[in-house]
Design an enzyme around this catalytic site. Structure first.
Site, PDB file in Angstrom:
ATOM      1  N   TYR A   1       0.843  -1.206   0.000  1.00  7.04           N
ATOM      2  CA  TYR A   1       0.000   0.000   0.000  1.00  7.04           C
ATOM      3  C   TYR A   1       0.875   1.251   0.000  1.00  7.04           C
ATOM      4  CZ  TYR A   1      -3.056   3.725   1.519  1.00  7.04           C
ATOM      5  OH  TYR A   1      -3.725   4.924   1.592  1.00  7.04           O
TER       6      TYR A   1
ATOM      7  N   ARG B   1       1.378   8.496  12.802  1.00  7.11           N
ATOM      8  CA  ARG B   1       0.978   9.762  13.424  1.00  7.11           C
ATOM      9  C   ARG B   1      -0.526  10.009  13.309  1.00  7.11           C
ATOM     10  NH1 ARG B   1       2.466  14.825  10.078  1.00  7.11           N
ATOM     11  NH2 ARG B   1       0.656  13.944   9.030  1.00  7.11           N
TER      12      ARG B   1
ATOM     13  N   ARG C   1     -10.997   4.983   8.483  1.00  7.19           N
ATOM     14  CA  ARG C   1      -9.891   4.394   7.726  1.00  7.19           C
ATOM     15  C   ARG C   1      -8.927   3.702   8.690  1.00  7.19           C
ATOM     16  NH1 ARG C   1     -10.382   9.560   4.962  1.00  7.19           N
ATOM     17  NH2 ARG C   1      -8.781  10.430   6.310  1.00  7.19           N
TER      18      ARG C   1
ATOM     19  N   PHE D   1      15.162  19.495  -0.775  1.00  7.40           N
ATOM     20  CA  PHE D   1      13.800  19.019  -1.010  1.00  7.40           C
ATOM     21  C   PHE D   1      13.598  17.616  -0.447  1.00  7.40           C
ATOM     22  CE2 PHE D   1      10.956  16.472  -3.646  1.00  7.40           C
ATOM     23  CZ  PHE D   1       9.786  17.211  -3.623  1.00  7.40           C
TER      24      PHE D   1
END
Length: 446
Positions: A181, A228, A238, A298
């Site tokens: 997933y 978290r 969910r 980034f």
């Protein structure tokens, strides 16, 4: 929150206050300049700000060669994710949308207004024609990467959504399902970004072939977010924690937040964080290969935020009661430190040691946590023995966490003396005015 609130949060961490001041008043800001007539591009960056404050900041710091492509890539995937997240969309319609989204992003004028009213990024899809127009304006190489990743991710999300229906909302049963997933929703993002960086010329073409390492980058971030967001996801219906982990401790995932399950909940939390820590050494491997400064920042900033968040959540029962976040001052301090692989690796090492200090010998995963943290330490020992960009030998970097603690202590004492001096001056003036028959506030009002 106001800047004053951020300062208050960090009152016992003076180096964070220093970072907040530096960021607020002294760090040069990268200001994007757009042609006022290009309202579509301006709107895209407005959506970027609205959908992700954290990623918006690092995307805007990217070099011109790749910034717009990454912005559109993010917004396309955010639109896809908004469809997948919306539990009010019937599975038949959701599956069709997810599997065809890579074609939809080339259909000029397409919008979607059928999200539930409470879906936070609903407006992005309402105005998705703007995103499509900007996507079509990118060079073909960028469009091909974005469409390919969107295709793979959309099909993966559709597969998961169908499995969740047939598994009583437990679409993620095993740890293998968990990895699968996270691969579809984040690992593919890492691969896509990898290819965009290579296509832009900012990184070497060989980087695009390092798909395994870029997948670890995505999985590390996604798993941290899933841990978290335990409570928030649970309240929205969910469940992303793998049943293979939590079923060892409770009958139902929701039991972890209930009174009487505290010890089992903490042990379960340790187990899923252990699953996430295994990706850390490979994340360091990937970042060590980056050459461009803006690309490095980034990639590195979200990673150091993730390891800091894991350290904060480790054996912290608040994880089951609310969304646990690191202090704003701490996040700014980490962001400013992301200047090289040496600094980033040292940050990983510092937070790894926080986890080691919190590790409980009574925890069934005590030894496994120690081994996982040891592998991060080992990576630093093996890979950072060379001289860094400041010509400092590695042993001087090893002690950076103790230096930070000493700096915090010295700054705290300094701030304390300054505050005490200010108090004495205030007290002296108060007494002076009081003896002269005046009130301090009368003077200001005069």
């Amino acid at each position: 929150m106001s800047i004053a609130s951020y300062f208050l949060q960090s009152i016992f961490h003076p180096t964070e206050i220093t970072a907040l001041v530096q960021f607020k008043y002294f760090k040069p800001k990268h200001i994007l300049e757009f042609n006022p007539e290009n309202k579509q591009k301006i709107r895209c960056y407005e959506f970027l700000d609205k959908t992700s404050r954290s990623f918006a900041a690092v995307i805007k710091e990217l070099d011109d060669d790749v910034r717009d492509a990454v912005c559109i890539f993010y917004l396309v995937l955010r639109g896809l994710d908004t469809i997948e997240d919306d539990m009010s969309i019937p599975i038949e319609k959701k599956e069709t949308l997810l599997r065809s989204f890579h074609k939809i992003i080339s259909q000029k004028g397409w919008t979607f207004t059928e999200n539930g009213p409470d879906e936070k990024d609903r407006q992005l899809l309402v105005e998705f024609d703007v995103i499509i127009d900007e996507f079509l304006s990118l060079k073909k190489e960028f469009r091909d990467v974005i469409a390919d990743i969107t295709n793979k991710m959309g099909n993966g999300m559709a597969d998961y959504a169908k499995e969740a229906i047939h598994n009583d909302s437990y679409g993620i049963i095993t740890n293998k399902d968990f990895d699968k997933y996270c691969y579809y929703v984040a690992g593919l993002v890492g691969i896509g970004l990898n290819r965009l960086f290579a296509e832009s010329g900012l990184e070497s073409p060989e980087l695009a072939n390092d798909t395994d390492l870029s997948v670890h980058m995505g999985l590390f971030l996604q798993k941290t977010n899933i841990i978290r967001d335990y409570l928030e996801d649970l309240l929205d219906g969910r469940k992303f924690w793998p049943k293979e982990i939590w079923s060892n401790y409770v009958e139902d995932l929701s039991d972890l937040k209930e009174s009487g399950y505290e010890t089992k909940a903490l042990d379960c939390l340790t187990s899923i964080i252990l699953n996430t820590l295994h990706h850390a050494p490979e994340c360091l491997n990937y970042m060590s290969k980056l050459k461009n400064k803006s690309v490095f920042s980034f990639c590195a900033i979200p990673q150091v935020m993730a390891i800091a968040t894991l350290a904060l959540m480790f054996r912290n029962y608040d994880t089951y009661q609310k969304v646990v976040k690191i202090r704003r001052g701490e996040s700014i301090k980490l962001m400013l430190r992301c200047t090289s692989i040496y600094e980033v690796a040292n940050i990983f090492r510092e937070y790894t040691r926080v986890i080691i200090r919190k590790n409980d010998p009574r925890d069934p995963n005590f030894m496994k946590i120690s081994v996982a943290c040891g592998k991060i330490e080992q990576w630093c020992a093996v890979n950072l023995q060379a001289t860094d960009v400041y010509n400092l030998p590695y042993p001087s970097i090893v002690k950076r966490d103790s230096l930070n603690q000493e700096s915090d202590l010295l700054l705290f004492v300094g701030f304390g003396l300054l505050a005490f001096t200010a108090y004495l001056l205030y007290y002296y003036n108060w007494e002076h005015f009081h003896h002269n028959g005046l009130e301090v506030f009368d003077i200001f009002d005069a």
